[in-house]
Design an enzyme around this catalytic site. Structure first.
Site, PDB file in Angstrom:
ATOM      1  N   THR B 144       0.820  -1.212   0.000  1.00  0.00           N
ATOM      2  CA  THR B 144       0.000   0.000   0.000  1.00  0.00           C
ATOM      3  C   THR B 144       0.854   1.262   0.000  1.00  0.00           C
ATOM      4  OG1 THR B 144      -1.692  -1.197   1.208  1.00  0.00           O
ATOM      5  CG2 THR B 144      -1.812   1.203   1.283  1.00  0.00           C
ATOM      6  N   GLY B 183       2.595  -2.908   8.265  1.00  0.00           N
ATOM      7  CA  GLY B 183       2.869  -3.189   9.671  1.00  0.00           C
ATOM      8  C   GLY B 183       4.307  -3.630   9.864  1.00  0.00           C
ATOM      9  N   GLU B 426      -7.230  -5.573   2.908  1.00  0.00           N
ATOM     10  CA  GLU B 426      -7.466  -6.764   2.091  1.00  0.00           C
ATOM     11  C   GLU B 426      -8.663  -6.580   1.173  1.00  0.00           C
ATOM     12  OE1 GLU B 426      -5.270  -8.970   1.877  1.00  0.00           O
ATOM     13  OE2 GLU B 426      -4.116  -8.350   3.637  1.00  0.00           O
TER      14      GLU B 426
END
Lengths: 659, 666
Positions: B144, B183, B426
């Site tokens: 992303t 993350g 997702e």
């Protein structure tokens, strides 16, 4: 410089943004004063909210106290007074991020419930901040249901004192703002007992902290209730009382008094209390609910014309996400709701002012209606706006989830409004009770308040609309809403009657109908909102394109409600299946129309960047740059985190042997 | 050890249950043996002093990250020490250690390692896999960007091949191209798998994955050309260092492109991969996990709200009588029980997708991909449907707990902020619904052109037979028996058929207006989302109903049947318009449905606490003062509050700093 994607949206506005701002403010003069207040507050660095998203609960609390203290100075400097026209804009300019709000409730409580003597004693002390007050009503075990409070105040004739106690853990005062750390005094609501007889809940002024060193007074245990979803700046507190003695004079005694010999005397009408509650609920709708929704719409809509994603046509630039029908369908109804509720707030305010004038003439007849309306609308507006803000949050995708978007804190703050000042389900049931009464009265020809006379006008019929354009006629949809409200109120009343006639006890019958009663109360409020919006639009000046765009929003609000609650309109065939398809078609057409004015419509709310405090929603639309800059200020970006030395380094270097 | 005294209300509730909760637990776990093993792992974690710590609600973000890292590193070691290797058991262990929260090594364990396994060449595996397995390399998965999420083709990061040095030059050419959100990127990782547009020989070859070192081994300082950091505070995910990554002419060797499928040869020649359908599989798998997550998160919230509602007494139903449990109010039941039913429904749906995926992925390795498109389309929609419902449901549960739900001690705020991003990640939910819609429209068009379709969409076949009749599709539908789940499945089927047909026809009408394909699609998308929702709703009711016959214990089956009926009828109650407009149900039947919903609330009421006990959440895992198994709510709220950071000193420093000087001045 303004992002060209945002700039282009502003060039095509179909109406004068400034004129609309003025309309929302209620006149040019109000707009001028509001802007002056905002400028003064935002220009003062002490009131800055710049690093708010990085602060801990302790830091937020301290900042709120610092701001509250500084505000006294500022008001003096600016010549603002509590009764001046500027005052109502101060809270808005501060975005509510300030301490001592309960201190104000403390003062108001004494002014309303205290005798002249008590007012003369306490209010000057409080306004000079020689003491800091709070308002301790809610307990661990009881909230909206006040009769259930368990704190006790026993009168001791020998010493002419009340002895206050928290007899069990669930009786501990819990939630009062300003009480966890700041307050020196608080109004405690407790069950009054004299000679072993209980007289119900009464208010008592209790000192809880020393005026010298702020330490807790004997018999007092108090502290902060811990982290919450929001309101980090407020020290919501707990309070445990063990044989705390206060003089007889500390019971607020405008309406009832305990005489030295223990005789309990009641005087005057307490109905004025209802009026206070009503006032609070109506103020809350505007300050705590509609403004946050307007902010959320501003952020989400501006971001949606800056964010481009995927392509609508091959070979073209990626499309603004606001050009997707699904995104319009998420956001534009919320924008329409913000306007609808802004106008309903005006309506309620008018009702309130009228009621106030009547009460001053000792006429309390309007109270039941006022009470029912303020309860119902408090519930409906808070609930609607809360989910609307959440929709705005989720419509901003991943970036909405960042605190820097401003949306999470708007959401977590607004959602508290569904609970405080009366839990929403209970409030709706109060409104329903009023509607049931009025319906019964109306059907037997007795007089009812003007706002509910429509309940007597119910007649079976069909919606006369013939094509989708007919559904852009306010008469058509207002009528449909009225029809549904009448049907739901009357069918619930009938059900209730049936159950009682079949031998059920009244209270059991009531509980078995509560789901329907809630639905009926909501339908009533929804109808009034639509009707009021339509009537407001009709009265608007036709100049500057304002009336036209407001008419579109009114249509959208009404049709969105029909589209989302199709079942209740179809149920008795008032609207046919074919007509519902027309509603849907008109509704979807409107999205594309309002889309063009979406940015000007949020610009008209006239929030400064500082008040939005959002990396996604600022006026210039430099979203990504700002997000990047703000993230770099995060304390987590201090070059090396302690976690590295302590845990990561050993993990990266020494673990092999252990595996 | 002090004896735990269970609150009297909860004791009574449990004694009155009509079924043994542990049997239902076994069904949820997939057998008694799985339950036993889960509890064994649970005990392993919760009895381990290494995994104990202060309540996270009182820690700063930085401290929470630190705790998470500490636990994660211990977790990796202990998993290996205990020899826990089954994916589901690893999932449990991790979930217990982190109490259902995300943690900084999630992307390393869940994306970096698996991607190496599936997309790296043997040579690359030799270089990276063991160091990564041993945590000398900690990696993340950087996909992303600030400007692009679900729409992958729009990613802007570039990897330009330089044949002179045989290197790729990585760049973040715009602000929007900065990697954002991954993350573990902010503070933890020293490597990242970066997705970038590959440029070689002057041509763009689309998105490819590259292994990029980002921090110096040894000092953990960012490498020259790399700007990396934490994206700042979020709604939740406090434990997670979601990060940003900006690359300026950062060079990596040619061998760092993941080249099991596509390749760039030393001279820059690009070799195309064989099939790209394989990536479908991973997406299906991850989305099936989210469906399971929707079920679990909603179950947790229901557990808290229902137990608390059995302990809390308020107001009066009948004047003069003691205050009733708030769970006795119809309005409270109406808020909570449909959510409880949805939680069960979603459990069964999650299990179904997992099983189907397992079955199909067997086929994938044997080359049969025929069922994959439908499963892919279905999981997209179910991911969106269940996560939307759970998202709203968790908030309903919190609201149903009144003021105390708003306190962090209730645990529900944490469940909500941890769960809500799954509506976005997702695959953004609206985009997911439209993917399902695309499949539905395609199937509808196949039927229209005379072909038959199979699987969950086979109801569309009936439409062609009905077309010869002049009336509306569903107008001739058989009578619906509102007491029979099987009959209700038919009602949902008819609703889905009607909405798919309406959307497909509206789309066709737009196309007939000579709108471009994309324009027509966009102008129909609200209808298309509704059609997908109706389809998913049908699938869920169908799967829930099918599950009933598998339950052997009669008492459990009876209570599950009540819940299934409630789920189906409540769905009608909330979407009355669809059923009325299509003529599937009459006004009178709708009134009966509404009445029956209320009757079911009263029927389910005595089993409500047992039904949440069956979810079998350990108190530590639940993390809620309101939802404690023993129901001793108020005492423990007080104990909890005393630990608040504002209570560290009796007199807060603000008094000396601000209050006292002010009082002196005024």
């Amino acid at each position: 410089s303004v992002n060209p994607d945002l700039a282009s949206e502003r060039q095509t506005a179909s109406f004068s943004v400034e004129k609309l701002t003025t309309l929302l403010d209620g006149g040019v003069e109000h707009t001028r004063i509001r802007r002056a207040v905002v400028e003064a507050i935002e220009g003062d660095p002490i009131f800055s909210r710049e690093n708010q998203y990085f602060q801990s609960q302790n830091e937020r609390y301290e900042a709120a106290v610092r701001k509250a203290v500084h505000l006294q100075k500022k008001m003096h400097e600016m010549g603002w007074t509590e009764n001046g026209p500027e005052f109502k804009y101060i809270y808005r300019a501060l975005s509510g991020d300030i301490a001592f709000l309960l201190h104000r409730i403390f003062m108001r409580c004494i002014s309303v419930l205290g005798s002249d003597k008590q007012i003369a004693k306490w209010v000057p002390l409080a306004s000079q901040y020689q003491l800091i007050g709070s308002y301790a009503q809610t307990e661990l075990g009881h909230g909206t249901y006040l009769q259930g409070l368990e704190t006790t105040a026993v009168f001791d004739i020998a010493t002419q004192e009340f002895i206050l106690n928290t007899p069990k853990i669930s009786a501990m005062k819990w939630w009062p703002g300003d009480m966890g750390r700041s307050a020196t005094h608080t109004v405690v609501f407790a069950q009054l007992c004299i000679h072993g007889k209980c007289y119900g809940v009464h208010p008592f002024i209790v000192q809880i902290r020393s005026l010298q060193d702020h330490s807790l007074c004997p018999g007092i245990t108090a502290g902060d209730i811990g982290p919450k979803m929001n309101f980090e700046h407020t020290d919501n507190g707990y309070l445990l009382l063990q044989n705390v003695r206060i003089p007889r004079e500390n019971m607020l005694n405008k309406f009832c008094e305990v005489q030295p010999d223990g005789t309990y005397v009641r005087r005057g009408s307490q109905q004025i209390n209802y009026f206070t509650m009503t006032t609070v609920r109506i103020t809350l709708i505007s300050d705590e609910v509609i403004i946050p929704l307007m902010k959320a719409c501003t952020i989400a809509i501006r971001y949606s014309v800056v964010r481009r994603q995927s392509k609508l046509k091959p070979g073209e630039q990626e499309a603004k996400i606001l050009d997707y029908q699904t995104q319009q369908e998420k956001l534009l109804p919320q924008l329409a709701a913000a306007y609808a509720f802004h106008f309903i707030k005006d309506y309620l305010q008018e009702l309130l002012d009228k009621g106030h004038r009547e009460i001053q003439r000792k006429n309390f007849d309007t109270l039941p209606e006022l009470h029912a309306f303020s309860s119902g609308f408090k519930a409906v507006v808070t609930q609607y706006c809360t989910s609307a803000v959440e929709i705005c949050l989720r419509a901003c995708g991943g970036h909405g989830y960042s605190l820097l978007s401003g949306l999470p804190s708007l959401y977590t703050k607004i959602l508290a409004s569904c609970i405080y000042e009366g839990e929403n389900t209970i409030l709706l049931l109060q409104t329903a009770r009023f509607l049931m009464k009025c319906f019964m009265a109306a059907s037997t020809g007795q007089p009812v308040p003007p706002s509910v006379t429509y309940l007597a006008a119910g007649k079976p019929g069909k919606c006369p609309a013939k094509n989708k354009l007919d559904f852009l006629s306010p008469d058509i949809y207002t009528e449909a809403y009225q029809h549904v409200a009448i049907r739901l109120v009357s069918s619930t009343a009938a059900k209730l009657q049936d159950l009682i006639q079949s031998g059920l006890k009244k209270h059991d019958a009531w509980n078995q109908c509560t789901v329907q009663l809630v639905q009926a109360a909501k339908a009533h409020c929804h109808y009034i909102t639509v009707k009021n919006f339509a009537e407001t639009v009709e009265k608007l000046e036709t100049k500057a394109g304002i009336q036209k765009i407001m008419k579109h929003l009114c249509d959208l609000f009404a049709l969105h409600g029909m589209f989302s609650n199709a079942g209740v309109f179809l149920h008795d065939g008032y609207i046919s299946g074919a007509q519902m398809d027309m509603v849907t078609a008109s509704y979807l057409d409107l999205l594309a129309v309002i889309r063009k004015d979406a940015v000007p419509l949020v610009d008209a709310f006239d929030f400064t960047d500082k008040s939005l405090n959002s990396a996604l929603g600022s006026y210039d639309g430099q979203v990504y740059q700002r997000l990047y800059e703000w993230a770099q200020k995060s304390p987590t970006n201090k070059q090396i985190s302690p976690a590295y030395e302590r845990y990561l380094k050993p993990l990266l270097h020494n673990t092999r042997s252990k595996m | 050890v002090m004896m735990m005294v269970v609150n009297a209300d909860l004791r009574r509730e449990r004694a009155a249950a009509t079924f043994p909760p542990e049997l239902l637990t076994h069904i949820l776990d997939g057998g008694a043996e799985r339950t036993r093993r889960r509890k064994e792992i649970e005990a392993l974690v919760f009895n381990d002093p290494d995994f104990q710590h202060e309540d996270l609600n009182f820690l700063s973000r930085s401290q929470r990250y630190e705790q998470a890292i500490r636990k994660s590193s211990l977790m990796v070691m202990k998993l290996r020490e205990y020899g826990i290797a089954d994916p589901e058991e690893i999932y449990w262990f991790k979930s217990f250690v982190h109490r259902g929260r995300p943690e900084p090594l999630d992307l390393h364990l869940g994306m970096f390692l698996p991607t190496l396994l599936t997309q790296a060449t043997p040579e690359q595996q030799d270089r990276f896999f063991m160091p990564a397995w041993n945590l000398e390399i900690i990696g993340t998965y950087a996909q992303t960007e600030m400007g692009h999420g679900t729409h992958l083709r729009g990613l802007e990061t570039t990897a330009t091949y330089d044949p002179a040095t045989q290197e790729f030059i990585l760049n973040s050419p715009t602000v929007t191209s900065i990697k954002w959100w991954p993350g573990g990127l902010g503070k933890t990782s020293n490597h990242a798998i970066v997705l970038a547009q590959l440029y070689t020989q002057g041509q763009c070859k689309g998105l490819h994955a590259f292994i990029v070192p980002i921090r110096q081994l040894g000092t953990h300082e960012p490498l020259p050309g790399i700007t990396v950091g934490d994206i700042g505070p979020k709604f939740g995910y406090d434990e997670m260092d979601n990060g940003y990554l900006k690359m300026d002419n950062f060079r990596i060797p040619r061998e760092n492109m993941l080249m099991k499928y596509a390749q760039v040869e030393p001279d820059g020649t690009y070799v195309k991969p064989l099939s790209d359908k394989l990536t479908y599989g991973t997406m299906v798998f991850i989305r099936s996990l989210i469906v399971g997550d929707s079920a679990r998160s909603l179950s947790r919230a229901c557990t808290i709200a229902i137990r608390y509602s059995a302990v809390r007494h308020q107001s009066e139903l009948k004047s003069g009588e003691p205050e009733p449990q708030i769970l006795d109010y119809q309005t409270q039941q109406y808020k909570l029980f449909p959510l409880l039913a949805a939680a069960y429904a979603f459990h069964f749906v999650g299990a179904y997708i997992k099983d189907t995926y397992r079955r199909i992925s067997g086929d994938i390795s044997e080359g049969d991909l025929s069922e994959l498109p439908e499963l892919h389309a279905l999981t997209a929609g179910l991911k969106a449907f269940t996560s939307w419902t759970a998202n709203a449901g968790i908030e309903e549960c919190r609201m149903a707990c009144g003021g105390h739900g708003y306190s962090r001690c209730s645990g529900i705020p944490d469940i909500y902020v941890t769960f809500t991003p799954s509506c976005t990640y997702e695959g953004e939910n609206t985009v997911m619904m439209l993917q399902t819609a695309r499949f539905l429209v395609k199937s509808y068009n196949q039927v229209s052109s005379g072909q038959r379709v199979t699987g969950m969409v086979s109801y569309l076949n009936d439409l062609s037979r009905q077309r010869i009749q002049p009336q509306h599709v569903a107008a001739r539908t058989v009578t619906v028996r509102i007491n029979d789940p099987v009959s209700l499945v038919e009602a949902y089927k008819a609703r889905a058929a009607r909405l798919v047909e309406a959307a497909a026809k509206n789309l066709q009408a737009e196309l007939n207006h000579r709108k471009s394909k994309e324009d027509a699609w966009n102008r129909t998308s609200v209808d298309l989302v509704r059609a997908s929702e109706a389809h998913c709703h049908y699938v869920i009711v169908k799967l829930f109903t099918a599950k009933l016959s598998e339950i052997s214990n009669a008492a459990v089956r009876a209570v599950m049947t009540e819940l299934c009926l409630l789920y189906a009828l409540y769905g009608i109650n909330k979407n009355t318009g669809d059923f009325l407009q299509a003529g599937i149900l009459t006004d009178a039947q709708i009134t009966q449905v509404n009445q029956h919903v209320k009757e079911l609330l009263a029927i389910i009421r005595p089993n409500a606490v047992a039904l949440v006990d069956s979810f079998d959440f350990h108190d530590v895992h639940l993390g809620s003062v309101l939802g404690r198994y023993d129901g001793n709510v108020y005492e423990n709220m007080f104990e909890w509050a005393k630990k608040s950071p504002l209570n560290k000193t009796e007199v807060h420093e603000s008094f000396h700093k601000h209050l006292k000087p002010m009082q002196a001045k005024l």
